[in-house]
Design an enzyme around this catalytic site. Structure first.
Site, short mmCIF file in Angstrom:
data_model
loop_
_atom_site.label_atom_id
_atom_site.label_comp_id
_atom_site.label_asym_id
_atom_site.label_seq_id
_atom_site.Cartn_x
_atom_site.Cartn_y
_atom_site.Cartn_z
N GLY A 71 0.83 -1.21 0.00
CA GLY A 71 0.00 0.00 0.00
C GLY A 71 0.86 1.26 0.00
O GLY A 71 0.53 2.26 -0.63
N THR A 72 1.97 1.19 0.71
CA THR A 72 2.89 2.33 0.77
C THR A 72 3.34 2.71 -0.64
O THR A 72 3.32 3.89 -1.01
CB THR A 72 4.11 1.94 1.64
OG1 THR A 72 3.66 1.75 2.99
CG2 THR A 72 5.19 2.99 1.60
N GLN A 179 -7.54 0.80 4.31
CA GLN A 179 -8.31 0.25 5.44
C GLN A 179 -9.77 0.00 5.07
O GLN A 179 -10.50 -0.65 5.81
CB GLN A 179 -8.26 1.21 6.65
CG GLN A 179 -6.90 1.32 7.29
CD GLN A 179 -6.49 0.06 8.05
OE1 GLN A 179 -7.30 -0.83 8.33
NE2 GLN A 179 -5.21 -0.05 8.37
N CYS A 325 2.99 1.39 12.23
CA CYS A 325 4.21 2.10 11.81
C CYS A 325 4.65 3.12 12.83
O CYS A 325 5.75 3.64 12.74
CB CYS A 325 4.02 2.83 10.49
SG CYS A 325 2.62 2.38 9.61
C1 LIG Z 1 -4.28 3.75 5.78
C2 LIG Z 1 -3.05 2.99 5.39
N1 LIG Z 1 -2.41 3.32 4.26
C3 LIG Z 1 -1.33 2.68 3.85
C4 LIG Z 1 -0.80 1.64 4.58
C5 LIG Z 1 0.45 0.97 4.10
O1 LIG Z 1 0.19 -0.30 3.57
P1 LIG Z 1 1.40 -1.35 3.48
O2 LIG Z 1 1.60 -1.87 4.87
O3 LIG Z 1 0.90 -2.40 2.54
O4 LIG Z 1 2.56 -0.64 2.96
C6 LIG Z 1 -1.41 1.27 5.78
C7 LIG Z 1 -0.84 0.19 6.63
O5 LIG Z 1 -0.75 0.29 7.82
C8 LIG Z 1 -2.58 1.96 6.20
O6 LIG Z 1 -3.21 1.65 7.33
#
Ligand SMILES: Cc1ncc(COP(=O)(O)O)c(C=O)c1O
Length: 383
Positions: A71-72, A179, A325
Site C-alpha cells: 500500500g505504501t 483500510q 508504523c
Molecule cells: C491507511 C493505510 N495506508 C497505507 C498503509 C500501508 O500499507 P502497506 O503496509 O501495505 O505498505 C497502511 C498500513 O498500515 C494503512 O493503514
C-alpha cells in the site's frame, strides 16, 4: 490461555484459502510472467486472474489495476504520478490524519521541489469540512490526497463528495482506501476518484503486495525505473504468489462484504456500550462519525497506552495504541491531536480493531479484563 487478536488494522491473518491459492505459485508455477514460454504463461495467467479479482472488488475495468509491492508504494506512485502530470501546479491538499506513506511523500515534495502542502483541519469528531476543502482549492492545486477510512479511528470520509469537488475544480483526487477495501463497498464507477491505493495484508491476503487503481485517461508514471512490467506503470518482476493471494483475498472479501459489517458492528457496539457503562472518564474517538464497523478507538483519562497494552499482552490479548508504523513512538497519535482530544486522554488510548475470526467470546473475555487493566494503569499514572 486463548490468544485474542484485536489488531486487524495493523494486519490480518492470511485466510487459509488464500494460502492454498498461493502455494502452486511457490512451486510448479514459478515462471516469470514476462517470459514467453509455458512457465511464463502459467504465471501470467495467475497474475491476470488476480487482476480481475482485484478489479471486481472495486468494480473497475481490469486494465486499471497496477500491482505494487505494498500500500505504501501505491500511495507513493499515486502522488508522484499526479504531480508529474501537471509540473507547473505546485499546491497539494491533504490531511494530518493520512498514513506516513502519504505524509512523507508530501514532505519530500515540499522540502525538495518547493511544493506547498495544505493540511485540511480535522473536526473534533474526526470528520472534515467539505466547504473548507472547496475553499482551499486554487488554480495551482494539482492534487487532493485524502483517505477513505482512518487506520486509527476508523472514521470514514465522504470520498464520493470529495471527488465531485475535485472533479468540478479540475483537480486530481487520490484516496488511500487501504483500510476500507474489503470492509466497505467500493465502486469506482460511482466514485470520482483518480487514484486509489489498496493493500493485500489488510484484507486477509499476504504482506508485500498492493495495488493502485488509476482512472482511464489519468497519468501514471513509474517512479521505479527498470523493465516494462505492469504496462510500463511499475517496473520490477511481479510478486506472482503474493498477487495471486491478493486476488483470492479480494474474491473472498467481495463475497463476504454484505455480512461483514453486520458481524463486526454487533461486536464493536457491545464493546463500546459496555466500556462506556463500566469504566468512567472514557472517550470513544470518532463516536458520532460514520466509521469502519470493525474499529474502536478509545481513550481513558489518566491512563497509559503502553502499560495497558503490556498488561493485555500478558493476558493473551493483542491490541495497539496507534498504527503499527508508529508503535515505537513515544509521541501521542497525530490523528487524535488533530482531532483535539484532550491531553489528559491522549496517552491512554487503545485501538481495538476486530476481524473476521473474532467471536463474541473474544469480546466477552476482553470486557471482563479491561476494567482492571485500566484501573491498574490509572493507579500507576503519574499526573
Ligand atoms: C491507511 C493505510 N495506508 C497505507 C498503509 C500501508 O500499507 P502497506 O503496509 O501495505 O505498505 C497502511 C498500513 O498500515 C494503512 O493503514
Amino acid at each position: 490461555m486463548k490468544k485474542i487478536y484485536f489488531d486487524n488494522n495493523a494486519t490480518t491473518p492470511v485466510d487459509p484459502a488464500v494460502r492454498e491459492a498461493m502455494l502452486p505459485y511457490l512451486g510448479d508455477f514459478f515462471g516469470n510472467p514476462s517470459s514467453g514460454h509455458e512457465y511464463g504463461e502459467a504465471a501470467k495467467e495467475g497474475l491476470e486472474a488476480a487482476r480481475e479479482q482485484v478489479a471486481a472488488l472495486i468494480s473497475c475495468e481490469v486494465d486499471r489495476v497496477i500491482f505494487t509491492s505494498c500500500g505504501t508504494e501505491a500511495n507513493n506512485l499515486a502522488i508522484l504520478s499526479g504531480v508529474s502530470a501537471y509540473p507547473d501546479r505546485k499546491h497539494i491538499i491533504s490531511s494530518p490524519a493520512e498514513h506516513p506513506s502519504v505524509l512523507e511523500v508530501l514532505k519530500f515534495l515540499q522540502q525538495n521541489f518547493g511544493y506547498e502542502i495544505e493540511y485540511l483541519p480535522i473536526g473534533a469528531g474526526g470528520g472534515i469540512d467539505l466547504e473548507v476543502l472547496s475553499s482551499l482549492i486554487r488554480n495551482e492545486t494539482v492534487l487532493v490526497s485524502l483517505m477513505g477510512a482512518n487506520n486509527e479511528t476508523g472514521v470514514l470520509w465522504p470520498i464520493a463528495e470529495i471527488g465531485e469537488i475535485c472533479r468540478d475544480k479540475g483537480v486530481l483526487f487520490h484516496s488511500d482506501v487501504v483500510q476500507m477495501a474489503g470492509k466497505e463497498k467500493l465502486n469506482v464507477g460511482e466514485l470520482p476518484v483518480d487514484y486509489m491505493s489498496l493493500s493485500a495484508h489488510k484484507l486477509y491476503g499476504p504482506k508485500g503486495v498492493g495495488a493502485l487503481y488509476v482512472r482511464s485517461g489519468v497519468s501514471v508514471r513509474s517512479h521505479i525505473m527498470g523493465g516494462g512490467q505492469e504496462g510500463g506503470s511499475r517496473a520490477g518482476t511481479e510478486n506472482v504468489p503474493g498477487i495471486v493471494g491478493f486476488g483470492k483475498a479480494c474474491e473472498i472479501a467481495l463475497h463476504g462484504l454484505a455480512g461483514y459489517a453486520g458481524q463486526m458492528k454487533s461486536l464493536v457496539d457491545r464493546l463500546s456500550h459496555t466500556i462506556l457503562e463500566n469504566i468512567p472518564d472514557v472517550l470513544i474517538n470518532g463516536q458520532d462519525e460514520p466509521r469502519l464497523a470493525n474499529t474502536l478507538n478509545v481513550s481513558f483519562e489518566y491512563a497509559s497506552s503502553a502499560a495497558m497494552i503490556q498488561d493485555l499482552e500478558l493476558r493473551g490479548i493483542a491490541v495497539s495504541a496507534l498504527s503499527a508504523c508508529h508503535s515505537g513512538d513515544q509521541n501521542p497519535s497525530q490523528v487524535l491531536v488533530a482531532m483535539g482530544v484532550p491531553e489528559s486522554y491522549l496517552h491512554g488510548t487503545l485501538r481495538i480493531s476486530l476481524g473476521r475470526y473474532n467471536t463474541p467470546e473474544d469480546v466477552d473475555a476482553f470486557l471482563d479484563i479491561l476494567p482492571n487493566v485500566v484501573k491498574k494503569s490509572r493507579a500507576g499514572f503519574a499526573v
